[in-house]
Scaffold this active site. Structure first.
Site, PDB file in Angstrom:
ATOM      1  N   SER A  64       0.802  -1.241   0.000  1.00 22.33           N
ATOM      2  CA  SER A  64       0.000   0.000   0.000  1.00 22.33           C
ATOM      3  C   SER A  64       0.825   1.277   0.000  1.00 22.33           C
ATOM      4  CB  SER A  64      -0.939   0.026   1.206  1.00 22.33           C
ATOM      5  OG  SER A  64      -1.969  -0.895   1.021  1.00 22.33           O
ATOM      6  N   LYS A  67       0.493   3.459  -2.903  1.00 25.64           N
ATOM      7  CA  LYS A  67      -0.675   4.339  -3.051  1.00 25.64           C
ATOM      8  C   LYS A  67      -0.306   5.824  -2.904  1.00 25.64           C
ATOM      9  CE  LYS A  67      -3.627   0.574  -1.427  1.00 25.64           C
ATOM     10  NZ  LYS A  67      -4.375   0.020  -0.282  1.00 25.64           N
ATOM     11  N   TYR A 191      -3.698  -2.449 -10.275  1.00 23.52           N
ATOM     12  CA  TYR A 191      -3.573  -2.274  -8.813  1.00 23.52           C
ATOM     13  C   TYR A 191      -2.692  -3.376  -8.196  1.00 23.52           C
ATOM     14  CZ  TYR A 191      -4.966  -2.426  -3.887  1.00 23.52           C
ATOM     15  OH  TYR A 191      -4.945  -2.475  -2.509  1.00 23.52           O
ATOM     16  N   TYR A 243      -4.718   3.691   8.122  1.00 24.97           N
ATOM     17  CA  TYR A 243      -6.089   3.154   8.266  1.00 24.97           C
ATOM     18  C   TYR A 243      -6.622   3.418   9.661  1.00 24.97           C
ATOM     19  CZ  TYR A 243      -3.942   1.127   4.236  1.00 24.97           C
ATOM     20  OH  TYR A 243      -3.248   0.984   3.078  1.00 24.97           O
ATOM     21  N   VAL A 261       1.191  -3.748   3.883  1.00 28.14           N
ATOM     22  CA  VAL A 261       1.151  -5.046   4.580  1.00 28.14           C
ATOM     23  C   VAL A 261       2.425  -5.873   4.391  1.00 28.14           C
ATOM     24  CG1 VAL A 261      -1.342  -5.434   4.841  1.00 28.14           C
ATOM     25  CG2 VAL A 261      -0.190  -6.134   2.729  1.00 28.14           C
TER      26      VAL A 261
HETATM   27  O1  DON Z   1      -4.911  -4.861  -1.646  1.00 29.33           O
HETATM   28  C1  DON Z   1      -4.312  -5.349  -0.687  1.00 29.33           C
HETATM   29  O2  DON Z   1      -4.895  -5.922   0.225  1.00 29.33           O
HETATM   30  C2  DON Z   1      -2.801  -5.222  -0.671  1.00 29.33           C
HETATM   31  N1  DON Z   1      -2.275  -5.262  -2.002  1.00 29.33           N
HETATM   32  C3  DON Z   1      -2.372  -3.943  -0.038  1.00 29.33           C
HETATM   33  C4  DON Z   1      -2.905  -3.740   1.356  1.00 29.33           C
HETATM   34  C5  DON Z   1      -1.990  -2.987   2.247  1.00 29.33           C
HETATM   35  O3  DON Z   1      -0.798  -2.902   2.058  1.00 29.33           O
HETATM   36  C6  DON Z   1      -2.599  -2.417   3.481  1.00 29.33           C
HETATM   37  N2  DON Z   1      -1.590  -1.793   4.304  1.00 29.33           N
HETATM   38  N3  DON Z   1      -1.310  -1.875   5.431  1.00 29.33           N
END
Ligand code: DON
Length: 309
Positions: A64, A67, A191, A243, A261
């Site tokens: 993420s 982003k 994405y 978040y 993540v």
């Molecule tokens: O879409 C997802 O779930 C992952 N590609 C990215 C989520 C993420 O990194 C949330 N961050 N803490």
């Protein structure tokens, strides 16, 4: 002021010894294999120096954190019109939550939750084939870091494509509200791939410098975005970058930050430094456990919190 090099080294040593390491993400199978014993820290300071310690040259999945870069690009494409497609309020929900989306008619709360990032990716796609949009994202990150070796980890992208049912649901839900203009498959494919970009702490800290210096790369003196836009991206990182852990991060660290993540965090100490930390174990809100603790220590020792000493 303490010596930055020594502070960074001490923090990395302390973090590598700690037993409380959080849990690595398992919902993306490829991330479940990452060794939680690793820790890296890199700080790109305003004078052009970079202080690194631990596994700071090991590439990890930025997830993420990508982003932040896609938001920067989408603002370049759509300007303030972007805010018709996505909000800028903290969500208070998990990054992949679907509940709020129904209440708000498919318009995501902010560009950093998954739904918001899908809307942002849709803006970058606007009429381009996914491969071109992805090329643009990668070129932007490479340019910001001044490093053409940065790449997409295809194994991670495929792993998420095979299991990303929640994101498939979010994208279809938004499409049903008319919020996505491109085919759902294009948006998801782009994405998943930008989330699968692999970078080391050193590369990530270098890539984030324009956010710490009013939109400019202090090394090349090249302006990447306007000071006003950099300030606003930092504001969103502070309020939404972690978040439903964003309040706790602001309280403890006091810097704009964006987590992923994969266990990485990009943090910005305005006018001082761009900071990247990586510790793969996550806390219950899905943010790097030791990454946050390390940034709290760094901000306190260097007196970098935007809220004062
Ligand atoms: O879409 C997802 O779930 C992952 N590609 C990215 C989520 C993420 O990194 C949330 N961050 N803490």
């Amino acid at each position: 002021m303490p010596q930055l090099d020594a502070v960074v080294r001490d923090i990395a040593e302390e973090m590598s010894r700690r037993d409380d390491r959080g849990e690595v993400a398992t919902y993306i199978p490829q991330l479940a294999h990452v060794d939680p014993g690793q820790f890296g820290l890199a700080v790109a300071a305003a004078d052009g120096s970079i202080a690194c310690a631990g596994h700071s040259d090991t590439p990890f999945s930025i997830q993420s954190i990508s982003k932040v870069f896609t938001l920067t690009l989408a603002l370049g494409v759509a300007g303030d019109q972007l805010w018709k497609r996505v909000g800028r309020e903290p969500s208070g929900n998990a990054f992949n939550s679907i509940v709020q989306l129904e209440l708000e008619q498919g318009v995501p709360r902010n560009p950093f939750i998954n739904a918001g990032a899908l809307a942002v990716t849709d803006v970058i796609l606007s009429g381009h084939p996914p491969r071109e949009a992805l090329g643009e994202i990668l070129r932007f990150i490479r340019f910001a870091a001044q490093d053409d070796s940065i790449h997409i980890d295809e194994h991670v992208a495929r792993s998420e494509k095979a299991t990303g049912f929640r994101n498939v649901a979010l994208a279809n839900f938004m499409k049903s509200f008319g919020v996505l203009q491109n085919p759902v498959d294009y948006v998801l494919g782009t994405y998943f791939h930008h989330c699968a970009i692999a970078m080391s702490c050193r590369q990530l800290a270098l890539a984030g410098r324009f956010l710490a210096h009013s939109g400019r790369n202090p090394d090349t003196n090249c302006s990447m975005i306007s000071p006003e836009r950099a300030r606003r991206i930092n504001a969103l990182m502070l309020t939404c970058g972690h978040y439903d852990g964003s309040g706790e991060f602001a309280y403890r660290v006091g810097l704009p930050g964006k987590s992923g993540v994969g266990g990485g965090i990009l943090a910005v100490a305005p006018s001082h430094a761009s900071i990247a930390v990586w510790a793969p174990g996550l806390d219950p809100t899905g943010n790097s456990h030791l990454g946050r603790i390390a940034l709290e220590k760094l901000a306190r020792k260097m007196k970098w919190s935007i809220f004062g000493e």
